[in-house]
Design a protein around this motif. Structure first.
Motif, short mmCIF file in Angstrom:
data_model
loop_
_atom_site.label_atom_id
_atom_site.label_comp_id
_atom_site.label_asym_id
_atom_site.label_seq_id
_atom_site.Cartn_x
_atom_site.Cartn_y
_atom_site.Cartn_z
N ASN A 1 -10.92 2.19 3.58
CA ASN A 1 -9.61 2.64 2.84
C ASN A 1 -8.94 1.39 2.26
O ASN A 1 -8.75 0.32 2.92
CB ASN A 1 -8.73 3.17 3.97
CG ASN A 1 -7.26 3.37 3.35
OD1 ASN A 1 -6.59 2.67 2.63
ND2 ASN A 1 -6.90 5.00 3.03
N GLU A 2 -8.52 1.62 1.05
CA GLU A 2 -8.35 0.35 0.38
C GLU A 2 -6.94 -0.34 0.88
O GLU A 2 -6.86 -1.48 0.90
CB GLU A 2 -7.68 0.87 -1.34
CG GLU A 2 -7.92 -0.32 -2.30
CD GLU A 2 -9.36 -0.82 -2.46
OE1 GLU A 2 -9.04 -2.19 -2.11
OE2 GLU A 2 -10.22 -0.18 -2.81
N THR B 1 -5.19 -6.91 -3.31
CA THR B 1 -6.23 -7.71 -2.34
C THR B 1 -6.92 -8.96 -3.03
O THR B 1 -6.93 -9.94 -2.59
CB THR B 1 -7.47 -6.65 -2.02
OG1 THR B 1 -6.58 -5.38 -1.53
CG2 THR B 1 -8.20 -7.07 -0.83
N SER C 1 -14.05 -7.50 1.13
CA SER C 1 -13.17 -6.49 0.46
C SER C 1 -14.01 -5.86 -0.80
O SER C 1 -13.72 -4.73 -1.03
CB SER C 1 -11.92 -7.46 -0.03
OG SER C 1 -12.41 -8.53 -0.60
N GLN C 2 -14.80 -6.78 -1.39
CA GLN C 2 -15.55 -6.17 -2.54
C GLN C 2 -16.63 -5.34 -2.17
O GLN C 2 -17.36 -4.56 -2.87
CB GLN C 2 -15.87 -7.41 -3.39
CG GLN C 2 -14.66 -8.24 -3.88
CD GLN C 2 -13.81 -7.47 -4.56
OE1 GLN C 2 -13.81 -6.66 -5.44
NE2 GLN C 2 -12.38 -7.48 -3.86
N ALA D 1 -3.93 3.01 -5.74
CA ALA D 1 -5.09 2.43 -5.17
C ALA D 1 -5.80 1.24 -5.99
O ALA D 1 -6.30 0.00 -5.56
CB ALA D 1 -6.41 3.26 -5.15
N PRO E 1 0.87 -1.33 0.17
CA PRO E 1 -0.21 -0.03 0.12
C PRO E 1 0.90 1.25 0.04
O PRO E 1 0.26 2.41 -0.21
CB PRO E 1 -0.75 -0.09 1.22
CG PRO E 1 -0.72 -1.46 1.67
CD PRO E 1 0.56 -2.21 1.05
N TYR F 1 -6.78 -4.00 2.46
CA TYR F 1 -5.62 -4.97 2.05
C TYR F 1 -4.83 -5.46 3.25
O TYR F 1 -4.67 -6.95 3.29
CB TYR F 1 -4.56 -4.08 1.10
CG TYR F 1 -3.34 -4.75 0.85
CD1 TYR F 1 -3.28 -5.86 -0.08
CD2 TYR F 1 -2.15 -4.35 1.64
CE1 TYR F 1 -1.90 -6.54 -0.45
CE2 TYR F 1 -1.15 -5.37 1.41
CZ TYR F 1 -1.11 -6.19 0.49
OH TYR F 1 0.26 -6.98 0.02
N ALA G 1 -5.77 -2.55 -4.88
CA ALA G 1 -7.04 -3.38 -4.90
C ALA G 1 -6.79 -4.68 -5.71
O ALA G 1 -7.31 -5.94 -5.37
CB ALA G 1 -8.07 -2.66 -5.63
#
Lengths: 262, 291, 345
Positions: free
Chosen positions: C173-174, C50, C246-247, C43, C38, C178, C47
């Motif tokens: 936050n992405e 992730t 996560s999604q 981003a 990260p 993660y 992602a």
């Protein structure tokens, strides 16, 4: 000698494939601690008999008794847990595992930890030492870390016995151990069978008569699915019926050469 | 009873058409696996290639259909030969590698077809002489499907006879039962591999050409027919022509009549049928070889 | 060097390190590098990482069955889906606490595998592959049909941000998402690594190598095949829960045939039987799909197909499958033969 409960008893055992009677009403006993061989010409039903005793094939009729208990209805793994353990004619090993791991697979089952999902096998000192002891008995200790697939043919047969022995069998079934072996390997294998712990009863189904008469104290002869004769090696050698079974009415002196001087 | 029959006649006839279509796919899949021990996950792709061929060449005329059939035949021969050639070096490396390779080929081919034909489903018209409905026992029914049943039924009978009665069929069956034995008698198994692959592929592409008006070509159709024919093969038993035929007809009914009767359970019927067969007869209904 | 039986040399004591130092260091370095992601990338890339990590957990599940126990599967997406929907439903209706979602999702996967497993293990090899494929398809159709539970083909949206530590804010936050996925994935990796070294791990390898022999030394092999199936089902469901978190959206497409196929691809690319190989394979597959796929204007399936074909031909043992095959690809003068016995982990 026959007063004790036989280690293994086969009673009227039959296996039919359609109209073919591969094994037909076979009965014999194996005394505890004995080195008992089953011989017979090709197609005598030795392999089928072996599968029936090991539990790999269900019997059409008859029964198998282990130390006085009827084990006919037990599966192969059920019989193995009772101490009736087989080897395989064509080496049947865990080829990507090391020789030591092959033995460990048998040992961890005996110790009841085979389903435990924690604790590294490599750190079970007691198991490892036992595995190495078994390998040493079979003269394989120097190959312990090799993948079974990398072993020579003879070594695989040795490991085959090691895996079976590691389950601590009371009766060990050896399925044509000398098949495909060189004379030197067979000779070496003979030493291994002779060196097996005396409390282990051995039933050996074998083609190679040199090996049979070199190790067996009792021999059962089969012919065309039937039981022909059970006796000690000298009786079998002298039997007319056996000579007929093998070569028609021919002289069998060549068949039963003494392996002395080899 | 007659009322029930009357109400579901259309579904049942649909089921026959569907089943025969599946047979043209499943038989190749089953034989290639049964004989050569190869799991061809690109088999659905062959159907799709055939269906696109029909779409591209059919202009409503008989000649267009004939042309599509000829081209489909060639596509099948080429596709089958290509797949056999691709799989040949993997002999003895296990099913997983063959499955992976054919899956990869299927992905590539699917994408190439999307590039050529676009991402939408392309309804394909049958020859205009057959593009009408006829009355069957008081029901209006598409004529093309009836003709399809006749033609595909004929193909099924021919394939069945070829494998159950001819000497080539005997060789095939012997290979399924005991591959090593056949190899030992001096048969060139490479030739057999190519032959069986090509035969199965041609059946699949021809099935695609003829089946395009029933299951129209589009992205995802390859997966769908592949899964359906895998189910047929599992139900029928690997390597058995008779099993593939009966399995296909059964699945055809499950997919049409079953869904009409029990719409709520539609997604489960197909695999429920398969699981039921597996529980009762793990080796399939007509298994010759053991997986 | 024919040493059959005559050798009377004393058994060389096997060298056993008390702790696998090299492996630990290696895992540590990789985790450290992953922790830097990260801070290094934008981003979009984070992602993608992730998704790759979630996919790595699924790939480990597929590998546990396919590579370790020798049961090739194309149906793990079904249990992935069970986990994803369970995680999502728990999050929507009950609690946004991550641990709770993970545990319940895993349990749901275990139960699903326990129920369906006895059917699946009736076959081995290709038959098993076909049955698992069918189970996967059932899962897919069921997800699309059970509207009241799964939201049908529209999927489940409105999943609240997952709370990693009780009492703190949900993760939006992405980079934080993660980290959440990374921590769970690393724990899963270590658990699987422990499993593989354990007696049960050896049992599974025995099952792959020679089921008949395992039976002959007294194993009830079907039980172990089922156990493997259940472990793998739980692991896939765990990945599913991570996916939902996560999604923050779950749809039937998440448990389609393609997901199972790609997970199998990851295993094959990585090296069948090797867990770090499977993780690396997952990384390769996800980046091929998301990254290269974008570069080549959406032709991801084409690239993945090529990857399949190339992997099978050029790297038959996968990335992790020993150096010999790499050497064959890139021959150098220095040909020092060392066919080390490959012990998977």
């Amino acid at each position: 000698m026959t007063s004790a409960t036989p280690a293994l008893r086969v009673e009227g055992l039959s296996r039919h494939f359609g109209s073919l009677k591969a094994v037909d009403e076979v009965s014999f006993e194996v005394a505890p601690g004995s080195r008992h061989a089953v011989i017979g010409p090709n197609g005598a039903g030795k392999s089928t008999l072996f599968a029936l005793v090991a539990g790999a094939l269900p019997a059409t009729s008859g029964s198998v008794w282990l130390h006085g208990d009827d084990v006919t209805l037990l599966t192969e793994h059920g019989r193995a847990r009772r101490g009736l353990v087989r080897t395989f004619q064509h080496s049947s090993l865990f080829l990507t595992a090391t020789a030591r791991e092959n033995v460990l697979l048998a040992l961890q089952r005996r110790h009841g930890v085979q389903a435990r999902p924690w604790g590294a096998v490599r750190r079970r000192r007691a198991l490892l030492e036992e595995a190495d002891a078994v390998l040493e008995r079979l003269f394989l200790h120097h190959r312990a870390g090799q993948a079974a697939g990398a072993l020579s043919h003879g070594e695989r047969r040795q490991l085959e016995v090691a895996v079976a022995l590691a389950t601590s069998p009371s009766v060990l079934l050896l399925d044509e151990p000398a098949a495909g072996m060189s004379p030197a390997d067979t000779q070496a294998f003979r030493e291994i069978v002779l060196g097996l712990p005396s409390k282990v009863t051995v039933l050996l189904v074998e083609h190679d008569l040199d090996l049979v008469f070199g190790v067996a104290d009792r021999v059962t002869v089969m012919q065309l699915g039937r039981h022909l004769l059970t006796g000690d090696p000298d009786e079998v050698r002298a039997s007319d019926a056996v000579q007929k079974a093998y070569l028609g009415a021919e002289d069998t002196s060549e068949l039963f050469v003494d392996e002395e001087g080899a | 009873m007659t009322g029930w029959l009357d109400a579901h006649l259309v579904s049942m006839v649909d089921g026959v058409a569907y089943g025969l279509l599946l047979f043209t796919l499943a038989v190749g899949l089953s034989l290639v696996f049964g004989m050569m021990d190869v799991l061809n996950l690109a088999h659905g792709t062959l159907y799709l290639a055939g269906a696109y061929t029909a779409y591209a060449l059919s202009d409503g005329s008989w000649l267009g259909l004939l042309l599509a059939l000829v081209v489909g035949l060639v596509v099948g021969l080429l596709g089958g030969g290509l797949l056999a050639a691709a799989v040949a070096p993997l002999q003895g490396r296990g099913h997983l590698d063959q499955a992976a390779l054919t899956l990869g080929i299927a992905l590539i081919a699917a994408e190439v077809m999307v590039m050529i034909f676009g991402a939408q489903v392309l309804p394909t018209a049958p020859p205009s002489a057959l593009a009408r409905s006829v009355s069957v026992l008081g029901h209006s029914y598409p004529l093309y499907r009836l003709v399809f049943i006749a033609v595909a039924g004929l193909i099924a009978v021919l394939v069945y006879l070829a494998f159950e009665r001819s000497s080539v069929g005997a060789l095939v069956r012997a290979t399924v039962a005991d591959r090593d034995m056949v190899r030992a008698t001096g048969v060139d198994t490479r030739k057999v591999l190519f032959g069986v692959f090509a035969f199965g592929a041609v059946l699949a592409t021809v099935g695609g050409v003829l089946g395009a008006p029933i299951i129209a070509p589009g992205p995802g159709v390859d997966d769908r027919v592949l899964v359906l024919s895998l189910v047929v093969v599992v139900i029928g038993g690997l390597g058995s022509v008779r099993g593939a035929l009966l399995g296909a007809l059964l699945i055809g009914q499950v997919q049409t009549l079953g869904v009409a009767l029990m719409p709520a359970f539609a997604p489960f019927l197909l695999f429920g049928a398969m699981l039921l067969v597996l529980v009762l007869r793990p080796q399939g209904l007509f298994a010759l070889g053991r997986a | 060097m024919s040493a059959t039986s005559s050798g009377m040399t004393p058994a060389p004591a096997p060298v056993r390190r008390p702790f696998p130092v090299r492996t630990t260091v290696l895992v540590g370095v990789v985790v450290l590098l992953l922790a830097l992601v990260p801070w290094t990338f934008g981003a979009f890339t984070v992602a993608t990482f992730t998704r790759a990590l979630v996919f790595a957990v699924l790939a480990m599940s597929v590998n546990l069955l396919t590579g370790v126990a020798g049961m090739p599967t194309l149906g793990q997406a079904a249990y992935f889906g069970v986990g994803a929907y369970t995680g999502a439903l728990v999050a929507i209706h009950w609690s946004d606490l991550g641990v709770l979602q993970l545990v319940l999702a895993t349990l749901a996967g275990v139960v699903a595998a326990l129920v369906t497993g006895p059917l699946a293990i009736r076959g081995r090899g290709v038959a098993f592959l076909m049955i698992t494929l069918a189970i996967g398809e059932i899962g897919f159709s069921a997800a699309g049909r059970l509207d009241s539970v799964t939201g049908g083909t529209d999927g489940l949206s409105g999943i609240p941000p997952v709370v990693a530590v009780p009492g703190t804010e949900g993760l939006v936050n992405e980079g934080l998402i993660y980290y959440y996925v990374l921590v769970v994935a690393v724990v899963a990796y270590l658990a699987v690594a422990m499993l593989l070294r354990s007696p049960f791990g050896l049992t599974l390898r025995g099952l792959r190598d020679n089921e008949g022999r395992l039976r002959a030394v007294g194993y009830r092999t079907d039980s172990y095949a089922l156990a493997a199936y259940v472990y793998a089902g739980g692991l896939a469901a765990l990945a599913g829960s991570l996916w939902a978190s996560s999604q923050r959206f779950v749809a039937p497409g998440d448990l389609g045939f393609e997901v199972s196929a790609l997970a199998l691809l990851a295993v094959i690319v990585g090296g069948v039987g090797s867990m770090w190989g499977a993780c690396l394979g997952a990384l390769v597959v996800v980046f091929t799909q998301d990254y290269l796929g974008q570069l080549f204007s959406g032709h991801a399936p084409l690239l993945l197909g090529l990857l399949f074909v190339l992997a099978v031909y050029l790297l038959p043992k996968g990335i992790a499958g020993g150096r010999s095959q790499w050497r064959r690809l890139f021959p150098r003068e220095r040909s020092q033969e060392d066919d080390e016995a490959v012990t998977p982990v």
